[in-house]
Design a protein around this motif. Sequence first.
Motif, PDB file in Angstrom:
ATOM      1  N   LEU A 192       0.835  -1.214   0.000  1.00  0.00           N
ATOM      2  CA  LEU A 192       0.000   0.000   0.000  1.00  0.00           C
ATOM      3  C   LEU A 192       0.860   1.250   0.000  1.00  0.00           C
ATOM      4  CD1 LEU A 192      -2.819  -0.901   2.537  1.00  0.00           C
ATOM      5  CD2 LEU A 192      -2.973  -0.767   0.036  1.00  0.00           C
ATOM      6  N   ALA A 193       2.160   1.071   0.190  1.00  0.00           N
ATOM      7  CA  ALA A 193       3.034   2.241   0.247  1.00  0.00           C
ATOM      8  C   ALA A 193       3.270   2.823  -1.128  1.00  0.00           C
ATOM      9  CB  ALA A 193       4.367   1.867   0.895  1.00  0.00           C
ATOM     10  N   ASN A 194       3.121   2.026  -2.145  1.00  0.00           N
ATOM     11  CA  ASN A 194       3.347   2.483  -3.515  1.00  0.00           C
ATOM     12  C   ASN A 194       2.079   2.245  -4.329  1.00  0.00           C
ATOM     13  OD1 ASN A 194       6.210   3.208  -3.285  1.00  0.00           O
ATOM     14  ND2 ASN A 194       6.524   1.008  -2.982  1.00  0.00           N
ATOM     15  N   GLY A 195       1.616   3.258  -4.951  1.00  0.00           N
ATOM     16  CA  GLY A 195       0.410   3.157  -5.776  1.00  0.00           C
ATOM     17  C   GLY A 195      -0.037   4.529  -6.277  1.00  0.00           C
ATOM     18  N   ARG A 196      -1.096   4.510  -7.045  1.00  0.00           N
ATOM     19  CA  ARG A 196      -1.598   5.751  -7.630  1.00  0.00           C
ATOM     20  C   ARG A 196      -3.118   5.803  -7.512  1.00  0.00           C
ATOM     21  NH1 ARG A 196       1.916   6.638 -13.205  1.00  0.00           N
ATOM     22  NH2 ARG A 196       3.998   6.715 -12.206  1.00  0.00           N
ATOM     23  N   PHE A 197      -3.591   7.023  -7.432  1.00  0.00           N
ATOM     24  CA  PHE A 197      -5.040   7.248  -7.454  1.00  0.00           C
ATOM     25  C   PHE A 197      -5.469   7.598  -8.877  1.00  0.00           C
ATOM     26  CE2 PHE A 197      -4.050   8.307  -2.999  1.00  0.00           C
ATOM     27  CZ  PHE A 197      -4.984   7.521  -2.346  1.00  0.00           C
ATOM     28  N   ILE A 198      -6.444   6.872  -9.371  1.00  0.00           N
ATOM     29  CA  ILE A 198      -7.060   7.185 -10.671  1.00  0.00           C
ATOM     30  C   ILE A 198      -8.413   7.860 -10.361  1.00  0.00           C
ATOM     31  CG2 ILE A 198      -7.810   6.314 -12.896  1.00  0.00           C
ATOM     32  CD1 ILE A 198      -4.826   5.956 -12.296  1.00  0.00           C
ATOM     33  N   VAL A 199      -8.552   9.112 -10.766  1.00  0.00           N
ATOM     34  CA  VAL A 199      -9.732   9.919 -10.404  1.00  0.00           C
ATOM     35  C   VAL A 199     -10.511  10.283 -11.674  1.00  0.00           C
ATOM     36  CG1 VAL A 199     -10.572  12.007  -9.255  1.00  0.00           C
ATOM     37  CG2 VAL A 199      -8.481  10.872  -8.434  1.00  0.00           C
TER      38      VAL A 199
END
Length: 992
Positions: free
Chosen positions: A410-417
Amino acid sequence: MSDSVPHKSGRGSYSYSALAFLIIFVVGLYASFTWESQQLKIKRAQALSQAQSYSFQLKSLLDHNLSGNYTLAALVHEFGGFTRWFPQVADSLLQVYSEVNNFALSPNGIVKQVYPLRGNERVIGFNQLMDVEQGSDAWDALKQQRMTLAGPVDLVQGGQGFVGRLPVTLERRSGGAEQFWGFSNVVIRLDALLENINLQALVDQGYAYRLERIDTEQAQLIATVSEGPLSDPVQVEMSLPGVKWRLQVAPAKGWLPPYMIALYAVLCFLLAAVVARFVYMTLKISTQKEQLTELLSLQTEHANQTDKRFLSTLQAIPDPLLELDQDGTVLDLHMPNDELELEQFFIPGQHYNKALPYAVGQVLEHVFQETLSSPNFSHRGALFSLNISAAKVLWFELSVVFRRTQEDDLANGRFIVLLRDVTARQEAEQQQRIAATAFETQDGILISDHNNHIIRVNKAFQKLSGYSEAEVIGQTPAILQSGKHDSAFYQHMFEQLLSKGTWAGEVWNRRKDGEVYPEWLSISTVRDHQGAISHYVANFKDISERKASERQIRQLHYYDSLTRLANRTLLLEEMAFLLEDKALRNKQSAVLFIDLDHFKDVNDVWGHNIGDQLLQQVATRLVDTTRSKDLVARFGGDEFLVLMEPTDTSINADRAIYRASHVADKLLKVLGRAFSLNGVDYQLAASIGITVFDEDCHEPLDIIKQAELAMYEAKSAGRSRHCFYETGMQERVLERVQLETDLRQALDNDELLLHFQPQWDAQQKMVGAEALLRWQHPERGMVSPAAFIPLAEETRLILPIGEWVLRSACQWLSHWCKHGQMQGFVMSVNVSAVQFSQENFVGQVQSILQQFKVPAGALQLELTESMLAHDQQDIISKMSALKALGVLISLDDFGTGYSSLSYLHRLPIDQLKIDQSFVANIEHGEKNASLAESIISLGHNLGMEVIAEGVETKAQFDWLAAQECDLFQGFGLAKPMPMTDLLRQYQDVQTS
């Protein structure tokens, strides 16, 4: 062989590279054309949305402002064409319809009233039906009998604008179809209209617009910011009352800038050249690397296809797409529809809180936290709004997904909005909330289905009707019926609803507690997509207070506020109805014109308060004496009219004349009885003029004029009587008017003069003279005092004339007083009741005496006995003041009028004058002799001097002298004469 292979390889490389160039160039051009076509559709859709929004605002604003016409038309119809209420109503309407420049009413198409008047004065008298520019629109409104919007037109008051006309019809009093009355008008200025809907905002967004009227043969320009036609515009048509408008919108700089085509061509050329070069270089690689090159080529092609698929997927998403890292930094921004407004809020490489408003940033932070804590790492449904500009707000719905780089990391990721534009949905919900609020208005609202069963009511309905919503749901509106309307009324209502879709009118309904009340009801039909009626919407308001106000207005309009009798307006309308309705067929009616004799004396002597009480008592007696179907009206001042009920004359042609004469006699008798005013009895008389009319007469005012002429004839005949109108009275009245006009000019033209009749003692010595007024007219000659003195008193010209007589007499007295032989000579001057009733009369006499330095004892004022019938206290007070000055007072015509012996001794009178009617035949008639003897004795007993007038013979002189009469005057002694003759005779008498 070895040379040919490179040569073939070189030619093949050139061929393949040329083919690659051609393919890439064509594909690039096609992709560019496809991309621009899609952008063009988006731009046109946006422009169309803007045009639809502004056209809706424009139509709503026009419909709202034009609705004021229905209020004006309803009031004109309600009041039968009377429009005194107009300024107050128009003023209140201007508070509601702020975009309206002015309201106007135009009976028969001619503007008679406009509000506000200031700035619109030129509109008064404007003929809408005959105007070259507006006439056709006005006639269309009249023919179609409905609201029409004319314009743009050059307004009479300046500038351009639109005129909403609504034809107004009035019910004929005789029944039948309604007749055209005129128009109610609403004037809306073009500049105010455009400013209100803010079309300038389109220009600020880079659009050009063109607003036209298109229901004419050629489109008529209303407003534009373009010098010529727009290039391939989007357009929206609007249906307005009687007209159609069209709004065209297009980008001011065109849909596709020309330089973009050249730019796309250059880019495609460069891309094709780069690819061709790449192909050429690839083919030039050695055979040893051919497999590697082929593998690389396959991988490149696969990557390109993947990128194309990803690009296609992104293009298929119509909403903006954001990619942020876990810290909130914007990594990528995808705007499929060129939402340039959003780029200012989401800047790649910066945190999302950098440019966003604080409240929106808090929403995103909360959504990201919810996303990370959700089982599927997603969140959707949150809303926020962005103020793009002062006049534009966009609403967005968030859909967020967190994509992890590794499964358990969970430390690395991206939000797709994903940002979905829900502005239209929010506006629709806002409109629903507004509609729900409007439903709970102060007016009662009832909604029923196609079977007319009630399905919903608002709170105002429950309050006005007394029924709860549960009690009326499923019922029909018949539950409210009062029973005052028959089935034909409701049948006509539904026929109009089916044919026109609306109905409005006044209805009497019943509340739950049984109270019947008036309401103004408006019903509209709602149709489904197939055109069938699905619902009925009824709106009503309680108009009980308005009905009461209407009754009060009618009372003020048609009835006299002092006497409560019908006024001039109601009388004229009733007479016009008789004449126009042919109610006088084989019938006759009569008008009695009643004028109170000497009523002005009541106001002058007793005051207007007593006069008003007297008028009220007269009105009561007139009503009590006439029939209930006779109309008694106060025409003005002390003038009353009686319009008698039509009388059938088919059997007896003189029946109407007989009845009018009978009523007049009764009225004279009733008015002749004494009136009691504040404990004082006052005797009143009246003169009545009568005219009889039938269906051949046309103008009420002419009939009243005839009755008035007959009334003047009755006054001329001695008053206190009635007289019927006869041909020739008009000439006599004109003669009287001309005589009055000449009399008004007599003083200025120095036509008045004084003659003097000597007064003698028992030794026939001249001891005084009576000043008698004469009028030497340049054309009429010497006018008899009997002809002009009563006229002067009636018109109050006696006031300036009487003052002139008093001044002229005192001027001669001043001359005589300087003559030593005429010491003790007394000048008698007649004073009318009108003169004597002046508040400053005593001061006037004192001022004249001081001006000419005349001894007060040389002036004697003669007052008529009839004057004593007026305010006795005022008479005593003024007589005492005159006596204090030293002025002598003589009571003229004694024995012919009102005299109370108990009152007479209180008056400071110096002289009694025996009327000539008692002197005639005094030497032969026992009665006259006895009366004259009694008057002489009475005068001496009261300490008064007695003078007899009308002494014609020596026998009369001797008899009176024998009875110890003091002074004598008459033709038998000397006739009235000019001053020069009087002085000559005085000198002759003194020397003889």
